[in-house]
Design a protein around this motif. Structure first.
Motif, short mmCIF file in Angstrom:
data_model
loop_
_atom_site.label_atom_id
_atom_site.label_comp_id
_atom_site.label_asym_id
_atom_site.label_seq_id
_atom_site.Cartn_x
_atom_site.Cartn_y
_atom_site.Cartn_z
N ASN A 272 0.87 -1.19 0.00
CA ASN A 272 0.00 0.00 0.00
C ASN A 272 0.90 1.23 0.00
OD1 ASN A 272 -1.29 -2.25 1.84
ND2 ASN A 272 -3.01 -1.12 0.97
N PRO A 273 0.38 2.39 -0.34
CA PRO A 273 1.23 3.58 -0.38
C PRO A 273 1.81 3.92 1.00
CG PRO A 273 -0.83 3.95 -1.57
CD PRO A 273 -1.00 2.65 -0.84
N ILE A 274 2.96 4.59 0.99
CA ILE A 274 3.54 5.15 2.20
C ILE A 274 3.60 6.66 2.03
CG2 ILE A 274 4.86 3.04 2.65
CD1 ILE A 274 7.38 4.53 1.72
N ASP A 275 4.04 7.35 3.06
CA ASP A 275 4.14 8.80 3.01
C ASP A 275 4.97 9.24 1.80
OD1 ASP A 275 4.05 11.53 4.55
OD2 ASP A 275 6.17 11.21 4.07
N ALA A 276 4.46 10.20 1.05
CA ALA A 276 5.08 10.58 -0.22
C ALA A 276 6.50 11.08 -0.05
CB ALA A 276 4.23 11.65 -0.90
N ARG A 277 6.77 11.87 1.00
CA ARG A 277 8.12 12.39 1.18
C ARG A 277 9.11 11.28 1.51
NH1 ARG A 277 6.39 16.73 5.53
NH2 ARG A 277 4.96 15.00 5.92
N GLN A 278 8.64 10.30 2.28
CA GLN A 278 9.52 9.19 2.62
C GLN A 278 9.72 8.26 1.42
OE1 GLN A 278 11.25 9.20 5.41
NE2 GLN A 278 10.21 11.13 5.85
N ALA A 279 8.70 8.14 0.58
CA ALA A 279 8.85 7.36 -0.66
C ALA A 279 9.91 8.00 -1.56
CB ALA A 279 7.51 7.26 -1.38
N GLU A 280 9.91 9.33 -1.62
CA GLU A 280 10.92 10.02 -2.42
C GLU A 280 12.32 9.78 -1.86
OE1 GLU A 280 9.81 14.09 -2.41
OE2 GLU A 280 8.02 13.80 -3.68
N ARG A 281 12.44 9.76 -0.56
CA ARG A 281 13.75 9.50 0.06
C ARG A 281 14.23 8.09 -0.27
NH1 ARG A 281 15.83 8.48 5.74
NH2 ARG A 281 13.70 8.01 6.38
N LEU A 282 13.32 7.12 -0.19
CA LEU A 282 13.68 5.74 -0.49
C LEU A 282 14.02 5.57 -1.97
CD1 LEU A 282 13.97 2.82 0.44
CD2 LEU A 282 11.49 2.57 0.16
N ALA A 283 13.30 6.29 -2.83
CA ALA A 283 13.50 6.14 -4.27
C ALA A 283 14.89 6.60 -4.74
CB ALA A 283 12.42 6.91 -5.03
N LEU A 284 15.61 7.31 -3.91
CA LEU A 284 16.98 7.68 -4.25
C LEU A 284 17.90 6.47 -4.21
CD1 LEU A 284 17.33 10.99 -2.20
CD2 LEU A 284 16.93 10.77 -4.66
N HIS A 285 17.46 5.40 -3.55
CA HIS A 285 18.33 4.26 -3.32
C HIS A 285 17.78 2.94 -3.87
CE1 HIS A 285 20.60 6.80 -0.50
NE2 HIS A 285 19.41 7.24 -0.11
N ALA A 286 16.51 2.92 -4.24
CA ALA A 286 15.90 1.67 -4.69
C ALA A 286 14.74 2.00 -5.62
CB ALA A 286 15.40 0.85 -3.50
N ASP A 287 14.34 1.00 -6.40
CA ASP A 287 13.14 1.13 -7.22
C ASP A 287 11.93 0.75 -6.39
OD1 ASP A 287 14.63 1.89 -9.45
OD2 ASP A 287 14.89 -0.19 -10.11
N LEU A 288 10.87 1.53 -6.53
CA LEU A 288 9.65 1.28 -5.77
C LEU A 288 8.55 0.80 -6.69
CD1 LEU A 288 11.30 2.98 -3.76
CD2 LEU A 288 9.17 4.13 -3.10
N GLN A 289 7.79 -0.18 -6.24
CA GLN A 289 6.64 -0.68 -6.99
C GLN A 289 5.46 -0.82 -6.04
OE1 GLN A 289 7.22 -4.36 -9.18
NE2 GLN A 289 5.05 -4.88 -8.98
#
Length: 331
Positions: A11-28
């Motif tokens: 399920n979705p997570i907080d958008a700002r934290q998703a952006e932080r994670l996306a710097l290091h991994a691909d999100l699906q």
């Protein structure tokens, strides 16, 4: 160039934290949360962020999976034994939404005590005088007794609010009571029930708590008591709860969790005006979601560096987990 690790979000997570994670991994983001879809879409995932139940078979069909992280505290959505057998780390986020859940409980206790939903409905439908008459059946929280089953982060937060904020007597029920908590009186459940004006369930779901509050336990509550469940639906025997409300033994209940979720349209709970219903949202506010997502991402970033997570819940499988991680890094 090595492929970036894939993080599957049920399920979705907080958008700002998703952006932080996306710097290091691909999100699906999972296309659906049924068991078959999650099994299929987890096959290439290195990590899974969990806000929906994972099927045990998923761990046999996810060859590069390193860890699953619960976006929250409760672990009933994760078959931990299946993860451990496959050398997959499990982590969670304890306490991040405890204050939000405690505030929800307090709000529902106030609504039940003062009969606020019924008063609102009566004012809209029948008028001023009819609504005011319902105040004769209300109650103060001050001086009443609340029993909290499960004295983890949520229970502790609620105990502080009820005791210091509202002058309530607070009874706690837990397997291993502390010896030095002057704010809370710890009793066995059987001894606490007859003393309780409010029974709040905030315990994990386990073999010991499944069906904990059935007909016998409800009968031990003092007449006119009220129940709030923010634990898991199966902690309460729903048929027994319905009967206790219908008979008048329970004055009301507030339920955020149910045996079957979403709550079926034909559930008898829907026909009881004394029961306040909400769709498993006690811990969901923008602030709590941000806090939970932040701790989830912190732990994922640690694991991307090869370090075990802060809130590591299956340390008994540590040797197998580290061996799996080493094998995946070498391949």
């Amino acid at each position: 160039m090595a492929a970036r690790p894939l993080v599957l979000l049920t399920n979705p997570i907080d958008a700002r934290q998703a952006e932080r994670l996306a710097l290091h991994a691909d999100l699906q983001l999972a296309s659906a949360t049924d068991a078959d879809t999650l099994r299929r879409e987890a096959r290439n995932a290195a990590f899974i962020v969990v806000r929906a139940p994972l099927p045990p078979a998923l761990f046999d069909e996810a060859p590069v999976l390193r860890a699953v992280v619960r976006h929250g505290a409760g672990l009933d959505m994760i078959p931990v034994d299946a993860a451990s057998r496959r050398g997959v780390a499990v982590a969670n986020v304890p306490g991040a939404n405890a204050g939000s859940v405690a505030e929800y409980v307090l709000g529902q206790m106030l609504a039940l005590a003062r009969r606020l939903p019924q008063i609102d409905a009566a004012l809209r439908t029948h008028g001023w005088d009819t609504a005011r008459q319902l105040a004769d059946h209300g109650a103060d929280l001050s001086g009443r007794t609340v029993t909290i089953v499960g004295m983890g982060a949520i229970g502790q937060a609620l105990a502080r609010i009820c005791g210091a904020g509202f002058g309530m007597r607070v009874i706690g029920v837990r397997r291993h009571p502390p010896a030095d908590d002057a704010r809370v009186q710890y009793l066995a459940l059987a001894d606490a029930l007859p003393l309780s004006d409010y029974l709040v369930l905030a315990c994990p779901l386990s073999s010991q708590t499944r069906g904990l509050i059935g007909a016998e336990a409800l009968a031990r509550l003092k007449p006119g008591a009220r129940l709030v469940n923010v634990a898991r639906g199966p902690v309460v025997v729903e048929s027994a709860l319905v009967e206790a409300v219908r008979s008048g033994h329970l004055a009301g209940a507030a339920l955020d969790v149910f045996d079957t979720q979403p709550l079926p349209l034909d559930s008898p709970l829907r026909s009881l005006p004394q029961v306040l219903l909400s769709p498993h949202l006690a811990g969901i506010t923008p602030g709590s979601m941000q806090r939970m997502s932040e701790v989830v991402v912190d732990q994922l970033l640690e694991m991307l560096q090869g370090r075990l997570p802060l809130h590591f819940v299956n340390p008994e499988a540590q040797e197998a987990i580290l061996a799996r991680w080493s094998h995946l890094s070498a391949s």
